[in-house]
Write a protein that holds these residues in place. Sequence first.
Motif, PDB file in Angstrom:
ATOM      1  N   GLU A 200     -20.702   3.854  32.006  1.00  0.00           N
ATOM      2  CA  GLU A 200     -22.119   3.512  32.050  1.00  0.00           C
ATOM      3  C   GLU A 200     -22.744   3.688  30.679  1.00  0.00           C
ATOM      4  OE1 GLU A 200     -24.478   4.308  35.575  1.00  0.00           O
ATOM      5  OE2 GLU A 200     -25.853   5.493  34.343  1.00  0.00           O
ATOM      6  N   VAL A 201     -23.424   2.643  30.216  1.00  0.00           N
ATOM      7  CA  VAL A 201     -24.126   2.714  28.938  1.00  0.00           C
ATOM      8  C   VAL A 201     -25.228   3.780  29.038  1.00  0.00           C
ATOM      9  CG1 VAL A 201     -25.613   1.470  27.305  1.00  0.00           C
ATOM     10  CG2 VAL A 201     -23.636   0.322  28.338  1.00  0.00           C
ATOM     11  N   GLY A 202     -25.256   4.657  28.055  1.00  0.00           N
ATOM     12  CA  GLY A 202     -26.263   5.716  28.055  1.00  0.00           C
ATOM     13  C   GLY A 202     -25.713   7.066  28.455  1.00  0.00           C
ATOM     14  N   SER A 203     -24.749   7.079  29.385  1.00  0.00           N
ATOM     15  CA  SER A 203     -24.179   8.355  29.804  1.00  0.00           C
ATOM     16  C   SER A 203     -22.705   8.482  29.422  1.00  0.00           C
ATOM     17  CB  SER A 203     -24.335   8.549  31.312  1.00  0.00           C
ATOM     18  OG  SER A 203     -23.741   7.486  32.026  1.00  0.00           O
TER      19      SER A 203
ATOM     20  N   SER B 298     -23.376   2.153  23.829  1.00  0.00           N
ATOM     21  CA  SER B 298     -23.770   0.746  23.949  1.00  0.00           C
ATOM     22  C   SER B 298     -22.560  -0.082  24.379  1.00  0.00           C
ATOM     23  CB  SER B 298     -24.295   0.215  22.605  1.00  0.00           C
ATOM     24  OG  SER B 298     -23.242   0.187  21.648  1.00  0.00           O
ATOM     25  N   PHE B 299     -22.828  -1.325  24.796  1.00  0.00           N
ATOM     26  CA  PHE B 299     -21.738  -2.245  25.113  1.00  0.00           C
ATOM     27  C   PHE B 299     -20.832  -2.421  23.894  1.00  0.00           C
ATOM     28  CE2 PHE B 299     -24.805  -3.789  28.366  1.00  0.00           C
ATOM     29  CZ  PHE B 299     -23.979  -3.699  29.481  1.00  0.00           C
ATOM     30  N   ALA B 300     -21.439  -2.647  22.736  1.00  0.00           N
ATOM     31  CA  ALA B 300     -20.660  -2.892  21.521  1.00  0.00           C
ATOM     32  C   ALA B 300     -19.830  -1.679  21.152  1.00  0.00           C
ATOM     33  CB  ALA B 300     -21.591  -3.281  20.373  1.00  0.00           C
ATOM     34  N   ASN B 301     -20.405  -0.497  21.245  1.00  0.00           N
ATOM     35  CA  ASN B 301     -19.679   0.716  20.888  1.00  0.00           C
ATOM     36  C   ASN B 301     -18.464   0.910  21.787  1.00  0.00           C
ATOM     37  OD1 ASN B 301     -19.805   3.151  19.096  1.00  0.00           O
ATOM     38  ND2 ASN B 301     -19.760   4.187  21.080  1.00  0.00           N
ATOM     39  N   SER B 302     -18.647   0.639  23.082  1.00  0.00           N
ATOM     40  CA  SER B 302     -17.535   0.771  24.022  1.00  0.00           C
ATOM     41  C   SER B 302     -16.435  -0.235  23.716  1.00  0.00           C
ATOM     42  CB  SER B 302     -18.038   0.584  25.450  1.00  0.00           C
ATOM     43  OG  SER B 302     -16.966   0.619  26.367  1.00  0.00           O
ATOM     44  N   LEU B 303     -16.822  -1.492  23.430  1.00  0.00           N
ATOM     45  CA  LEU B 303     -15.832  -2.541  23.181  1.00  0.00           C
ATOM     46  C   LEU B 303     -15.070  -2.327  21.876  1.00  0.00           C
ATOM     47  CD1 LEU B 303     -17.776  -5.704  24.390  1.00  0.00           C
ATOM     48  CD2 LEU B 303     -15.853  -4.570  25.510  1.00  0.00           C
ATOM     49  N   LYS B 304     -15.659  -1.589  20.927  1.00  0.00           N
ATOM     50  CA  LYS B 304     -14.945  -1.281  19.688  1.00  0.00           C
ATOM     51  C   LYS B 304     -13.700  -0.440  19.952  1.00  0.00           C
ATOM     52  CE  LYS B 304     -18.917  -1.317  16.527  1.00  0.00           C
ATOM     53  NZ  LYS B 304     -19.831  -0.466  15.725  1.00  0.00           N
TER      54      LYS B 304
ATOM     55  N   PRO C  86      -6.296  -1.511  28.334  1.00  0.00           N
ATOM     56  CA  PRO C  86      -6.841  -2.278  29.462  1.00  0.00           C
ATOM     57  C   PRO C  86      -6.073  -3.573  29.702  1.00  0.00           C
ATOM     58  CG  PRO C  86      -8.104  -2.774  27.509  1.00  0.00           C
ATOM     59  CD  PRO C  86      -7.018  -1.798  27.083  1.00  0.00           C
ATOM     60  N   ASP C  87      -6.117  -4.059  30.919  1.00  0.00           N
ATOM     61  CA  ASP C  87      -5.661  -5.408  31.239  1.00  0.00           C
ATOM     62  C   ASP C  87      -6.858  -6.310  31.514  1.00  0.00           C
ATOM     63  OD1 ASP C  87      -2.661  -4.998  31.438  1.00  0.00           O
ATOM     64  OD2 ASP C  87      -3.376  -3.492  32.858  1.00  0.00           O
ATOM     65  N   ILE C  88      -7.844  -5.766  32.254  1.00  0.00           N
ATOM     66  CA  ILE C  88      -9.053  -6.511  32.617  1.00  0.00           C
ATOM     67  C   ILE C  88     -10.255  -5.715  32.124  1.00  0.00           C
ATOM     68  CG2 ILE C  88     -10.506  -7.340  34.515  1.00  0.00           C
ATOM     69  CD1 ILE C  88      -6.822  -6.982  35.116  1.00  0.00           C
ATOM     70  N   ILE C  89     -11.187  -6.409  31.490  1.00  0.00           N
ATOM     71  CA  ILE C  89     -12.405  -5.769  30.970  1.00  0.00           C
ATOM     72  C   ILE C  89     -13.609  -6.490  31.555  1.00  0.00           C
ATOM     73  CG2 ILE C  89     -13.734  -5.179  28.900  1.00  0.00           C
ATOM     74  CD1 ILE C  89     -11.032  -5.531  27.332  1.00  0.00           C
ATOM     75  N   LEU C  90     -14.525  -5.734  32.124  1.00  0.00           N
ATOM     76  CA  LEU C  90     -15.789  -6.296  32.605  1.00  0.00           C
ATOM     77  C   LEU C  90     -16.915  -5.822  31.693  1.00  0.00           C
ATOM     78  CD1 LEU C  90     -17.747  -7.614  34.654  1.00  0.00           C
ATOM     79  CD2 LEU C  90     -17.705  -5.467  35.931  1.00  0.00           C
ATOM     80  N   VAL C  91     -17.607  -6.771  31.082  1.00  0.00           N
ATOM     81  CA  VAL C  91     -18.760  -6.463  30.223  1.00  0.00           C
ATOM     82  C   VAL C  91     -20.018  -6.830  31.015  1.00  0.00           C
ATOM     83  CG1 VAL C  91     -19.863  -6.858  27.988  1.00  0.00           C
ATOM     84  CG2 VAL C  91     -17.369  -7.046  28.204  1.00  0.00           C
ATOM     85  N   GLY C  92     -20.802  -5.840  31.376  1.00  0.00           N
ATOM     86  CA  GLY C  92     -21.968  -6.070  32.230  1.00  0.00           C
ATOM     87  C   GLY C  92     -22.917  -7.112  31.683  1.00  0.00           C
ATOM     88  N   GLU C  93     -23.068  -7.161  30.363  1.00  0.00           N
ATOM     89  CA  GLU C  93     -23.962  -8.165  29.765  1.00  0.00           C
ATOM     90  C   GLU C  93     -23.625  -8.347  28.292  1.00  0.00           C
ATOM     91  OE1 GLU C  93     -28.737  -8.989  28.994  1.00  0.00           O
ATOM     92  OE2 GLU C  93     -28.122  -7.422  30.389  1.00  0.00           O
TER      93      GLU C  93
ATOM     94  N   THR D 228     -21.558  -7.618  20.509  1.00  0.00           N
ATOM     95  CA  THR D 228     -20.920  -7.550  21.828  1.00  0.00           C
ATOM     96  C   THR D 228     -20.186  -8.846  22.145  1.00  0.00           C
ATOM     97  OG1 THR D 228     -22.657  -6.036  22.606  1.00  0.00           O
ATOM     98  CG2 THR D 228     -21.321  -7.130  24.282  1.00  0.00           C
ATOM     99  N   ILE D 229     -20.829  -9.992  21.856  1.00  0.00           N
ATOM    100  CA  ILE D 229     -20.202 -11.290  22.113  1.00  0.00           C
ATOM    101  C   ILE D 229     -18.925 -11.435  21.285  1.00  0.00           C
ATOM    102  CG2 ILE D 229     -20.475 -13.781  21.825  1.00  0.00           C
ATOM    103  CD1 ILE D 229     -23.473 -13.361  22.475  1.00  0.00           C
ATOM    104  N   SER D 230     -18.994 -11.070  20.007  1.00  0.00           N
ATOM    105  CA  SER D 230     -17.845 -11.186  19.118  1.00  0.00           C
ATOM    106  C   SER D 230     -16.688 -10.318  19.597  1.00  0.00           C
ATOM    107  CB  SER D 230     -18.249 -10.788  17.698  1.00  0.00           C
ATOM    108  OG  SER D 230     -17.144 -10.863  16.824  1.00  0.00           O
ATOM    109  N   LEU D 231     -16.989  -9.086  20.013  1.00  0.00           N
ATOM    110  CA  LEU D 231     -15.948  -8.168  20.471  1.00  0.00           C
ATOM    111  C   LEU D 231     -15.333  -8.641  21.794  1.00  0.00           C
ATOM    112  CD1 LEU D 231     -17.727  -4.819  19.567  1.00  0.00           C
ATOM    113  CD2 LEU D 231     -15.577  -5.632  18.576  1.00  0.00           C
ATOM    114  N   ALA D 232     -16.164  -9.219  22.672  1.00  0.00           N
ATOM    115  CA  ALA D 232     -15.645  -9.728  23.951  1.00  0.00           C
ATOM    116  C   ALA D 232     -14.690 -10.898  23.715  1.00  0.00           C
ATOM    117  CB  ALA D 232     -16.800 -10.159  24.849  1.00  0.00           C
TER     118      ALA D 232
END
Length: 379
Positions: A180-183, A187-193, A200-207, A213-217
């Motif tokens: 969860e972002v915040g806890s 951030s989404f970007a920080n997690s994806l870095k 992982p095999d499957i990654i779900l990016v909430g937004e 974030t788009i570039s990392l996804a």
Amino acid sequence: MKEHMDNILKAAYSLAASDIHITAGKPPMIRRMGEMAPLEKYPALTPEHTKNLIYSILSEHQIKDFEDNLELDCSYHIPNLCRFRVNVMRQRDNVDAVLRIIPSKVPQSSEIGLSDAILNFTKLPRGLVLVTGPTGSGKSTTLATLIDMINATRKDHIITVEDPIEFIYEPKSCVVRQREVGSDTHSFANSLKHVLRQDPDIILVGEMRDLETISLAITAAETGHLVFATLHTQDAAQTIDRIIDVFPSHQQQQIRVQLANTLEGVVSQQLLPRADGRGRVAVREVMMVTPAISNLIREGKTHQIYSAIDTGSKFGMISMDSALLELVKQRAITAEVAISKSSNPEFLRTRIGSAGISPAAGTRPSASAPGTSPMGRRI
């Protein structure tokens, strides 16, 4: 005070509401069948009362976070009932909140009408799959159903990054980690870095909110992972343009090539009132990235994607207008509603007329009937 807030939320849940609004000067308000209405038998709330109600379901850390930043996204859970996505805000120096009801159980694909073409995304070994639509169109529910299918049918590692966590996935044949972002991450970007080092095999990016974030996804999809994500766009062509336009002009051709190579499909959806007044039904445009569409993306000819979708039914593709027409034929929605949600209303009106259905057939039903579909709450 927490018990009082729980009672408000339970009352809203029992009425099949999708959202609850706590705001000073009004009684608790609910959104039901797309329309706002007061929760009966509750008086108007004072500014002090709204603050106390909202703070009663927050932790001390969340209260401090809100008072420091004047914004807060989090979740709240009532055992044996459901979860709520919570947004706390200030307006005119008062503390207000909007809570969205999240069903406790991930719906089955048959319950929300996912086509075989959409279900086939769960079998992909790699690539990028996007689910798009306006806020409250059921994107999270569609994604949750797909992730839960993977959880049940594959033996992989799933990592989700959400803001906040909505559906909880029960352990099945996959290892599932929900962050969860915040806890759990900043951030989404920080997690994806860091996600590629987490096997992982499957990654779900909430937004996909920003360029990073788009570039990392896209990079994660390029490196052999199956990535699911959401965007607030209306259709497949607009989705591709939005992604490309986020980048500086000197990078856009490179992104077109990357997207042409990694994108597997786009599902764009809306939630519309059922003709019988019982909840909502999802209408979905589906684009599969065939070699022809991949070339259109690479060459910057996204305006031709609409024609490619119209002629791609053998691949499971369907345009939004065709999907609307099908629901009208099934009497799931009225012609009036379909035409109002079309990007080309006159064209759809003609197609409805050609199908022998009066374009003015039906009127929007009363919102008094309770919703029965899992999608009925996601308005």
